[in-house]
Structures are given as structure tokens and as C-alpha cells.
Design an enzyme around this catalytic site. Sequence first.
Site, PDB file in Angstrom:
ATOM      1  N   LYS A 105     -33.504 107.538 102.244  1.00 42.03           N
ATOM      2  CA  LYS A 105     -33.676 108.815 101.561  1.00 42.03           C
ATOM      3  C   LYS A 105     -33.804 109.931 102.588  1.00 42.03           C
ATOM      4  CE  LYS A 105     -35.371 109.218  97.526  1.00 42.03           C
ATOM      5  NZ  LYS A 105     -36.217 109.332  96.315  1.00 42.03           N
ATOM      6  N   GLU A 157     -41.318 109.888  86.097  1.00 44.98           N
ATOM      7  CA  GLU A 157     -41.639 109.703  87.515  1.00 44.98           C
ATOM      8  C   GLU A 157     -43.009 110.308  87.795  1.00 44.98           C
ATOM      9  OE1 GLU A 157     -39.040 111.141  90.560  1.00 44.98           O
ATOM     10  OE2 GLU A 157     -37.225 110.447  89.551  1.00 44.98           O
ATOM     11  N   GLU A 165     -37.894 103.466 100.368  1.00 43.68           N
ATOM     12  CA  GLU A 165     -36.432 103.575 100.480  1.00 43.68           C
ATOM     13  C   GLU A 165     -36.079 104.251 101.804  1.00 43.68           C
ATOM     14  OE1 GLU A 165     -34.517 104.599  96.473  1.00 43.68           O
ATOM     15  OE2 GLU A 165     -36.617 105.171  96.161  1.00 43.68           O
ATOM     16  N   GLU A 181     -40.713 111.183 101.417  1.00 38.83           N
ATOM     17  CA  GLU A 181     -39.630 110.734 100.540  1.00 38.83           C
ATOM     18  C   GLU A 181     -39.304 109.250 100.720  1.00 38.83           C
ATOM     19  OE1 GLU A 181     -37.625 112.263  98.062  1.00 38.83           O
ATOM     20  OE2 GLU A 181     -39.397 113.533  98.105  1.00 38.83           O
TER      21      GLU A 181
END
Length: 472
Positions: free
Chosen positions: A321, A264, A318, A327
Amino acid sequence: MATLAAFSSFFFFFLVTFASADTGKVGINYGRVANNLPSPEKVVELLKSQGIGRVKTYDTDSAVLAALANSDISVVVAFPNEELSKAAADQSFTDNWVQANISKYYPATKIEAVAVGNEVFADPKNTTPFLVPAMKNVYNSLVKYKLDSNVKVSSPIALGALQNSYPPSSGSFKSDLIEPALKPMLEFLRKTSSYLMVNAYPFFAYSANADKISLDYALFRDNPGQVDSGNGLKYSNLFDAQLDAVFAAMSAISYNDVKVVVTETGWPSMGDENEAGAGAANAAAYNGNLVRRVLSGSGTPLRPKDPLNVYLFALFNENQKQGPTSERNYGLFYPNEQTVYDSPFVSTSGNSSSTPAANKSKTQVPVSGGGGGDVSPSAAGQTWCVANANAGEKKLQAAIDYACGEGGADCRPIQEGATCYDPNTLEAHASYAFNSYYQKQVRKAGSCDFGGAAYVVTQAPKYGKCQFPTGY
């Protein structure tokens, strides 16, 4: 300046698909903590249209794995933290898990690794004691089903596992993790010829220390660099420094032979007021420059011969999250499959959805060194194709032979005595041939790649007095 999309299809088609065996590899994380994402089938279509050949998931969702079947996309799947205690205690549990989640889909779905847990050392539920036993049982189950030679087992660790990270040469692991977890895990990785998975985010370090860390240093842009006081090595970017801190920590406990893959890394396009550096322009710069860094083929100062392999985070924003705004904003794409932010990539038509696109940042796409080439400002939207000096003489020569032969490029100007013969270097001649082919192909997507031997620039190349054509 035109408004443009960050990761256009051309960007991935050119930079990822044509990465040669001599360079690092780039993949992407496919997270699904959202309620508005396209179907797995649509996602696979998106991945293929972008030339993305490697993907990492956070589970073993049956619909996702089925959709990836026969796509030729390599997949890393995840074993959940919540099941680590069961996996550690019961071999039959992992036998059943492997049968249901790996062997059921392999080889139609190209599963290449299992990430057992994710950042387990930071798990508040204290699952660390179960990690290595679970990894061993998953591996034993792969052996049982004769999958161990093709499917690796590892576990992603965060940089929070480090006690010290600066300077990189002083990198060390937290003492309470070494004997119970890190040494056994690294020993397992060594014995199984696997690799350590590392999640590295220069964004976090920069955001917490924006008064001390240069943004250019964090974004791979031109900067004076930093010299490690411990070993004298010079660092031009924070990413390399973070990785070398991990390598130093591994070396300190005698595991410097274990490979590392960055599972990541990314930069958010949006953040809260206290998240310094979060923003679209910085996200575009980080991700674009990182990919160029990886595909250069060189390693870090401590491991210069080990190509970098990374998975960008993440494919989509997303919306479910938890945590700070950042985030929910690491995605390269919105759920509607449109790119998230403007970036230094511009299409020749001015339409962000069309191709080809090209990098418009001088710091991101210089003409490769070695041939004495420089660049001059371009007309708006114009692009050229130049040689990648890092591809090596053999690959460049083979590409020239194709371009000047079957490819139909006009290579008369680089013949001895002609206008573009000087400078008489392989890079200069290759750049002219590649650009002639690219322009004759009407600058279409994929016509400036030559197996990783070329790339697009938006400033007119200049070798000696030679003028490169912009169309035929």
C-alpha cells in the site's frame, strides 16, 4: 505482565461467533494489496479458526470467492471505481458482471452485498456522476438473475463527505454532493431496503487533533465524555460521535430511516512520527473495545435502538500500500498468520498462540452492571467466566438451566440458604453457574459463551461474600 497476541482465536470465537441477533455484528476487511499473503484457502482456514463469520473484500477475485464457497462466511464484494462509467452507461455490462462475479458463485459463496465503488466522492478521477446510475444497473442485473432479495447494493462513503461533524447534532453533508449524488443514492437505498456503507476512522480525527481530543475518548476508555451543545446528548467515545454526525446529516435531508453499516474502521499498529496515536497498544485497545462496544447491543445516542454493525480494517498488514507507514499497518495478522501486536489478551498457559485467552484490561472487561458485582485483582494468568447482563433475563435463565443441568456445573452454592445464594440476583447466580462450568471445562476456548450470555474476565468476580472457584 505476559506478552500476548491481540486477536487470539478465543477472542474472535467468543466475541464474534456468539454475537446474538440482539447485538451488533462484527466482520473484517480482507485487503490484498501485498505480495506475501497466504493463499485464499489458507485465509478461509484462518477466518474459520478465529470464528470470523463475515468478511468484506475489495474485488471479486475468482480464487477468493471459490475458496469461500461452502464456508458459511458471509461476503461483501466490491465493484471497482474504474468500471463505474461503463456500468452507468450499459445495462448489459452489469448483466455480464453480475453473471460472472455473483451468480457464478452464489449461493455456495454467501455473497450478501455488492459495494459499488469505494469512497467515490473522494476519487480524484471524478467518478461521482456515474455512481448512482451504476448502482441502479447493478441492482437491475441482480433482479434479472433473481438475486436482488438476497444481495444488497450499496457504496461506502468516507467521513470526508461531511461538511460539518462537530458537534454531532450539526452533522451535514457537503452541499455540492447532496442533490447530484447523496439524495439519489439514499433514495435508492431506501427503495431497495439496503443500507448506507460508511468508513469511519476515529484515528484520523485524533491524529490530526491530538491536542484537542482525548486519547481515552478515541479508544473507548473511561473518560468524562462530551455533551453535544446542540441536543444535550452525552458521548463517551469518538466513534459514536462520528456516526451520529452521519445520522444527523442524513436526517437533515430527510433520510433518517436508512440504516448504516460501518464497512471500515480500525487503528494502525505503526505510523510515522507525525501520526499521533499510531501504535500497537492503542490498536489493541481500539479494536478490542470497539468489539465489546458493538456486542453490547446498544446503538449510538441518536439511534440507541439500532445495533452497530462493523467491519474491522483489516485482516492483514498490506506491504504494497502507498502512503504513510500507517497504511501498511492496520492488519490484525501478519501474512504468516501470527498476530501483529501485543494486547490485553493473555492465555492461561502464557503462550500467545494457545487458547483460551482473556482480556486483561480492567476498562475493557468490567463485570456487567446491574448485579452489584465488583472485581478484585487476580493471580497472574487466571481467568473467570461471568454473566453478560445485557444478554437479557430469558437468555441468562436458559443458560443457567443448561449449565446447572446438562452442563454439569456445581450449582449447589447458589441454592437458597447456601453460601452463594446472596445476592439473590439473576446475574450473580448466572455468573457463578457459568464460572463453575467454565472451570470444569478447564477454561477451554468457547466454554464461556452461552450464546453471548457470558464473557471472560481476569479479575476475580465478587458478589457479596461469594468466592468463585478457579478449578476443580
